[in-house]
Design a protein around this motif. Structure first.
Motif, PDB file in Angstrom:
ATOM      1  N   LEU A 178      -5.535   1.552  -4.595  1.00  0.00           N
ATOM      2  CA  LEU A 178      -5.454   0.942  -3.455  1.00  0.00           C
ATOM      3  C   LEU A 178      -6.894   0.580  -3.199  1.00  0.00           C
ATOM      4  O   LEU A 178      -8.000   1.146  -3.319  1.00  0.00           O
ATOM      5  CB  LEU A 178      -4.960   2.223  -2.574  1.00  0.00           C
TER       6      LEU A 178
ATOM      7  N   ILE B 250       2.738   1.964  -3.155  1.00  0.00           N
ATOM      8  CA  ILE B 250       1.862   2.723  -4.018  1.00  0.00           C
ATOM      9  C   ILE B 250       1.794   4.126  -3.834  1.00  0.00           C
ATOM     10  O   ILE B 250       1.776   5.124  -4.901  1.00  0.00           O
ATOM     11  CB  ILE B 250       0.549   2.060  -4.400  1.00  0.00           C
ATOM     12  N   MET B 251       1.435   4.455  -2.500  1.00  0.00           N
ATOM     13  CA  MET B 251       1.167   5.812  -2.305  1.00  0.00           C
ATOM     14  C   MET B 251       2.439   6.641  -2.906  1.00  0.00           C
ATOM     15  O   MET B 251       2.617   8.033  -3.164  1.00  0.00           O
ATOM     16  CB  MET B 251       1.005   6.155  -0.703  1.00  0.00           C
ATOM     17  N   LYS B 252       3.540   5.777  -2.497  1.00  0.00           N
ATOM     18  CA  LYS B 252       4.759   6.695  -2.769  1.00  0.00           C
ATOM     19  C   LYS B 252       5.053   6.989  -4.261  1.00  0.00           C
ATOM     20  O   LYS B 252       5.290   8.257  -4.661  1.00  0.00           O
ATOM     21  CB  LYS B 252       6.024   5.784  -2.519  1.00  0.00           C
ATOM     22  N   LYS B 253       4.470   6.116  -5.093  1.00  0.00           N
ATOM     23  CA  LYS B 253       4.794   6.277  -6.488  1.00  0.00           C
ATOM     24  C   LYS B 253       3.537   7.430  -7.097  1.00  0.00           C
ATOM     25  O   LYS B 253       3.847   7.937  -7.842  1.00  0.00           O
ATOM     26  CB  LYS B 253       4.112   5.032  -7.349  1.00  0.00           C
ATOM     27  N   VAL B 254       2.601   7.578  -6.191  1.00  0.00           N
ATOM     28  CA  VAL B 254       1.418   8.479  -6.472  1.00  0.00           C
ATOM     29  C   VAL B 254       1.878   9.844  -6.104  1.00  0.00           C
ATOM     30  O   VAL B 254       0.995  10.842  -6.252  1.00  0.00           O
ATOM     31  CB  VAL B 254       0.265   8.011  -6.299  1.00  0.00           C
TER      32      VAL B 254
ATOM     33  N   PHE C 246       1.340   8.044 -13.654  1.00  0.00           N
ATOM     34  CA  PHE C 246       2.042   6.818 -13.810  1.00  0.00           C
ATOM     35  C   PHE C 246       0.715   5.862 -14.151  1.00  0.00           C
ATOM     36  O   PHE C 246      -0.348   5.991 -13.282  1.00  0.00           O
ATOM     37  CB  PHE C 246       2.375   6.255 -12.829  1.00  0.00           C
TER      38      PHE C 246
ATOM     39  N   LEU D  75      11.823   7.546  -9.586  1.00  0.00           N
ATOM     40  CA  LEU D  75      11.642   6.397  -8.655  1.00  0.00           C
ATOM     41  C   LEU D  75      12.861   5.783  -8.062  1.00  0.00           C
ATOM     42  O   LEU D  75      13.148   5.160  -7.125  1.00  0.00           O
ATOM     43  CB  LEU D  75      10.598   5.363  -8.675  1.00  0.00           C
TER      44      LEU D  75
ATOM     45  N   LEU E 130      -6.034  11.054  -4.918  1.00  0.00           N
ATOM     46  CA  LEU E 130      -5.242  10.825  -3.884  1.00  0.00           C
ATOM     47  C   LEU E 130      -3.997  11.850  -4.388  1.00  0.00           C
ATOM     48  O   LEU E 130      -3.431  12.386  -3.499  1.00  0.00           O
ATOM     49  CB  LEU E 130      -4.629   9.284  -3.986  1.00  0.00           C
TER      50      LEU E 130
ATOM     51  N   ARG F 150       7.153  14.781  -8.636  1.00  0.00           N
ATOM     52  CA  ARG F 150       6.438  13.446  -9.333  1.00  0.00           C
ATOM     53  C   ARG F 150       4.958  13.782  -9.542  1.00  0.00           C
ATOM     54  O   ARG F 150       4.373  13.690 -10.627  1.00  0.00           O
ATOM     55  CB  ARG F 150       6.527  12.261  -8.384  1.00  0.00           C
TER      56      ARG F 150
ATOM     57  N   ARG G 165       0.796  -1.269  -0.216  1.00  0.00           N
ATOM     58  CA  ARG G 165      -0.006   0.002  -0.064  1.00  0.00           C
ATOM     59  C   ARG G 165       0.825   1.167   0.050  1.00  0.00           C
ATOM     60  O   ARG G 165       0.523   2.356  -0.689  1.00  0.00           O
ATOM     61  CB  ARG G 165      -0.722  -0.154   1.301  1.00  0.00           C
TER      62      ARG G 165
END
Ligand SMILES: Nc1ncnc2c1ncn2[C@@H]1O[C@H](COP(=O)(O)OP(=O)(O)O)[C@@H](O)[C@H]1O
Ligand SMILES: [Mg+2]
Lengths: 646, 253
Positions: free
Chosen positions: B98, A551-555, B90, B57, B109, B84, A548
């Motif tokens: 999620l 993913i948050m980090k990527k977004v 992405f 990343l 988000l 980013r 989880r």
């Protein structure tokens, strides 16, 4: 595949999964060590010979039985956590062509390895621990305790018990392997957790049960009589805890979620949604932790209160160091004991002080005419006058009463269909009556002349008892020895009875020392269970959360924001059970006070409050340290993989 | 006009035991604004590694990456996340939605992270959800909708910040052919509307929609096909290039 390979695989598995296995192994070792200690002490011969020792042994025997059952569930629970996480691994084995019987073999070897390791280590640590506990017990009981170095019986019992427990755990795992489909095994603990629905009715029920439980705890007056009410209160509070965490939390979080400008905020967005999402599997864990914490703190509070209350209790029970009782016909024996005391006091270097002697009797009759039999005591007017230096005279059908709640309104009393006039109320008697006030609040004291009609009606002459109360002044050790000497002498003489404060205190300390030990013991076990629960909860969540957070980090969530969210989330998960547990404790404190007041006959409010405060602080510190430790591991799991990696 | 410049990028992974894997050896290319780039290559050739580096990343071992003139190396670590959010979107093969959020909240988000007001967020999602045809399922959870719908929600999440560059790693990889086709049509439409896109793909059909195709082999770009006109069909060329690679590999064995 040969046997060696399995052995190696089993060993590698344990090593590879050490983050999960280590706490399990430690838990096993601690449990086994405690089990051995308990059993070793139960078999201790020296313990039997000290005052109250038998009581302690009985309590510990019961505790040991309880502990065995607890250990089984406790270890099964810990094991199931590991097993859930390892499902995927077992699914993979199947996929790679391992048959179920191969997996079974692997499990057998793993279990055996862990059993051997933990039983051995547990007994060794138990041996050391027994010495420490033996010493501590000797000190708390204020009596020497020569612990056996090694108790063969306890070792055999420990090995036997835990082989059975580990076998049951093995059976449980095998059953899991067999009852689950490969596809499910492959999915492991990862399978789609649905967000819980808001259950308003359950939330409401939880609130009602909580209030009802609290109210009951406040209103139960006599714990002995209202046992049902007490049990109901406990059941209500426990049920309410589960309902609150399962339903109320969801309702609350949903409410917050519905407030858009609050919810769509960097600080709360992920926090609220994650907690909500998590609540389904968290709720039970949180409730368990809350209830265990509450239980731990209640046991701690009770234990500490009782231990520190012993002196109060002893002083409340005995106003004098020594009381001698005999019937008038055995006055000669009393004289004999008296001369023994006079002769021996120099040898013990002890002085006799504040000696008072009087006569009296105990009876039961319906004096007040309310249809209930009351206990009452008669003090002869002659002795009353001597002790108080007064010259009160009573007519033949007159009596005096000690002023109390019951007697305040009485103008006359009845005995054997005769009525007696209450001439006056006495403010206080020349000896202590507080014990009677404390325990049986319905005692009535009647002062009547030996030659009067009341004494005749009660047939006082034939049941007149002589009381001699006095204090001993000197070194406390010598006072104790002298008390023992007097008690022994009285036994030899016969028909004269001695109660001594210091002997009583010894007995009480013996039984309370055992209780204290047991209390500490149970607290430790309960706490260990709490800590383990916490640890497994955090670790298993860590594995789920790591994906989880990646993913948050990527977004577009920075590491800083990530850490803040995590630390907020963990803080809430830490504080919620603790806060609820403390509130629970506060709510049941009145009940605890009543129980303690009832069993220990002491002025308990301050003692219990102080003990509760101490218990809360101590518990919070230990709980906090444990939490810190589990949180660190949780963070390590999460940050390990999301660290700038997809 | 180059929106993205990749210069001599090299990426070496070091395992804890000291083994070195050179995932990217020497990659250089420039992407112009509005271009739709497809990256193809065998499994393990370094496509994901390259995309992760473009996504900031992962860090390069050597070389430089500049997006709209900003060198990734010069962006402080604590501003990377914001960077980013503002510049990149992405789309992943496994959607990466999620489970705890509804589709709407998943899409929100990045906006929530950027401290946008609810009003603005609602305004933004309206058009995008309409374009992606997911308005009716916005309040559903990811596990309640199909893979294609999940991926469209993920695309919406990527687009909602109006990023300068969309990075997609095998976005059709987990979809059935119809959903894949629909998604590719959407990408083509965004491209036509001026969106710059870089997409890693195994599908010749998917690559044929792009305006330029880069072929990666052993951490290097070893070939490139460029459309001269928007509607030129380069399917055969891509196909030939792929089979050539396969032939080369089998003869070298
Ligand atoms: N985090 C990593 N650590 C070590 N090696 C890696 C890591 N990520 C990728 N690699 C290696 O780099 C090479 C390229 O991988 P990747 O970029 O995932 O290829 P592709 O996406 O084209 O299939 C592979 O040999 C892979 O094993
Ligand atoms: Mg890849």
């Amino acid at each position: 595949m040969n046997k060696n390979l399995y052995g190696k695989l089993a060993l590698t598995n344990i090593k590879k999964n050490r983050l999960m296995f280590l706490p399990y192994i430690i838990t096993c070792i601690v449990t086994i060590a405690l089990f051995y200690t308990m059993n070793s002490l139960v078999n201790d011969t020296a313990l039997k010979n000290i005052p109250g020792g038998n009581f302690t042994i009985d309590v510990m025997k019961f505790g040991s039985l309880l502990f065995t059952i607890l250990s089984l569930f406790f270890l099964l629970y810990a094991n199931s956590f590991i097993f859930k996480r390892r499902k995927k691994e077992f699914g993979l084995y199947h996929l790679l062509g391992m048959e179920k019987r191969h997996v079974r073999k692997l499990l057998r070897l793993e279990n055996l390895l862990i059993a051997l390791l933990t039983i051995l280590a547990g007994i060794i640590i138990g041996l050391v621990f027994t010495q420490v506990v033996g010493l501590a017990m000797s000190m708390t009981m204020k009596a020497p305790l020569a612990s056996n170095i090694i108790s063969i019986l306890a070792i055999i019992k420990t090995i036997g018990t835990f082989i059975i427990i580990f076998f049951i755990i093995y059976l449980y795992n095998v059953k899991q392997i067999h009852s689950v489909h490969i596809i499910e095994l492959m999915k492991g603990g990862q399978s789609g957790e649905r967000e819980p629905k808001a259950k308003y009715l359950l939330a409401l029920l939880g609130c009602i049960l909580l209030i009802a439980g609290y109210l009951l705890s406040f209103t139960v007056n006599n714990p002995k009589l209202d046992l049902n009410a007490m049990i109901t209160a406990v059941v209500f509070v426990v049920a309410a805890t589960y309902l609150l965490f399962i339903a109320f939390s969801v309702v609350l979080l949903k409410m917050l979620q519905r407030n858009e400008s609050f919810y769509y905020n960097k600080d709360y967005f992920t926090l609220i949604s994650t907690m909500l999402y998590r609540m389904k599997q968290n709720a039970v864990g949180l409730s368990n932790i809350t209830i265990l914490s509450t239980a731990t703190m209640i046991v701690m509070t009770t234990t500490i209160s009782l231990y520190f209350g012993v002196n109060t209790m002893v002083n409340n029970t005995f106003q004098f160091d020594v009381s001698i009782t005999n019937t008038t016909e055995h006055e000669a024996e009393q004289q004999q004991l008296q001369s023994f005391i006079d002769n021996q006091k120099e040898r013990f270097n002890v002085d006799i002080a504040s000696l008072i002697s009087y006569r009296g009797g105990q009876f039961a009759a319906d004096l007040t005419g309310d249809g209930k039999e009351d206990f009452f005591r008669i003090l002869p007017l002659e002795d009353f006058n001597t002790l108080t230096n007064e010259r009160i005279t009573l007519a033949s059908n007159e009596v005096l009463l000690l002023k109390s709640k019951e007697t305040a309104e009485l103008q006359s009393i009845n005995l054997n269909d005769e009525s007696f006039k209450v001439k006056d109320k006495v403010e206080e008697l020349p000896f202590d009556t507080s014990l009677a006030d404390n325990i049986e609040d319905s005692w009535i004291y009647v002062v009547a002349s030996l030659t009067g009609e009341f004494a005749q009606a009660a047939d006082l002459e034939n049941s007149l008892t002589m009381y001699q109360d006095f204090n001993l002044q000197g070194d406390s050790k010598q006072v104790n020895e002298f008390s023992h000497a007097i008690a022994d002498e009285a036994e030899t003489i016969g028909n004269v009875y001695v109660e001594a404060k210091s002997i009583y205190k010894e007995t009480v300390l013996g039984s309370f020392g055992g209780l204290l030990f047991l209390g500490i013991f149970i607290s430790v076990i309960l706490f260990a269970e709490t800590a383990l629960m916490l640890y497994y909860k955090q670790i298993s969540e860590g594995y789920d959360d790591r994906h989880r957070f990646a993913i948050m980090k990527k977004v577009g969530m920075s590491e800083k924001e990530l850490k803040r969210t995590i630390s907020r989330q963990t803080l809430i998960m830490f504080l919620a059970p603790l806060a609820v547990a403390v509130i629970h404790l506060a709510a049941v404190l009145p009940l605890v006070m009543k129980i303690i007041g009832f069993t220990a006959a002491m002025d308990h409010t301050m003692v219990v409050l102080g003990s509760a405060l101490f218990a809360v602080i101590l518990f919070t510190i230990i709980y906090g340290v444990t939490f810190r430790f589990t949180e660190k591991n949780y963070l390590r799991i999460i940050l390990h993989s999301s660290k700038l990696k997809p | 006009m180059g929106i993205l410049k990749v210069q001599n990028v090299k990426k070496v992974y070091k395992s804890r035991r000291g083994a070195r894997v050179e995932a990217l050896s020497d990659i250089s290319f420039t992407v112009n604004k509005g271009e739709y780039i497809a990256i193809m290559g065998e499994s393990g050739s370094g496509k994901t590694t390259l995309l992760n580096i473009l996504a900031s990343l992962d860090e390069v071992t050597d070389g430089e990456v500049l997006l709209e003139g900003m060198n990734y190396k010069h962006i402080p670590n604590d501003e990377l996340a914001a960077f980013r959010r503002q510049h990149l979107g992405f789309v992943f093969q496994d959607f990466n939605l999620l489970d705890q959020f509804t589709l709407k909240d998943n899409i929100f988000l990045p906006l929530v992270m950027a401290n946008l007001r609810v009003k603005e967020m609602n305004a933004k999602i309206k058009d995008i959800a309409a374009a992606l045809e997911i308005e009716h399922i916005l309040n559903k959870y990811p596990y309640e909708v199909s893979g294609g719908q999940q991926q469209r929600a993920a695309v919406a999440r990527a687009l909602i910040t109006s990023p300068s560059l969309i990075l997609a790693d095998e976005p059709t990889g987990a979809l059935d052919s119809r959903s894949a086709q629909e998604l590719l049509d959407l990408f083509a439409a965004f491209h036509q509307a001026g969106q710059t896109i870089i997409m890693v793909t195994h599908s010749v059909y998917a690559a044929s929609k792009a305006s330029r195709v880069l072929f990666i082999k052993d951490g290097k770009i070893n070939n490139e096909i460029k459309k001269n006109a928007m509607n030129e069909d380069i399917t055969q060329q891509i196909f030939d290039m792929q089979s050539a690679a396969v032939t080369r590999r089998s003869t070298s064995l």
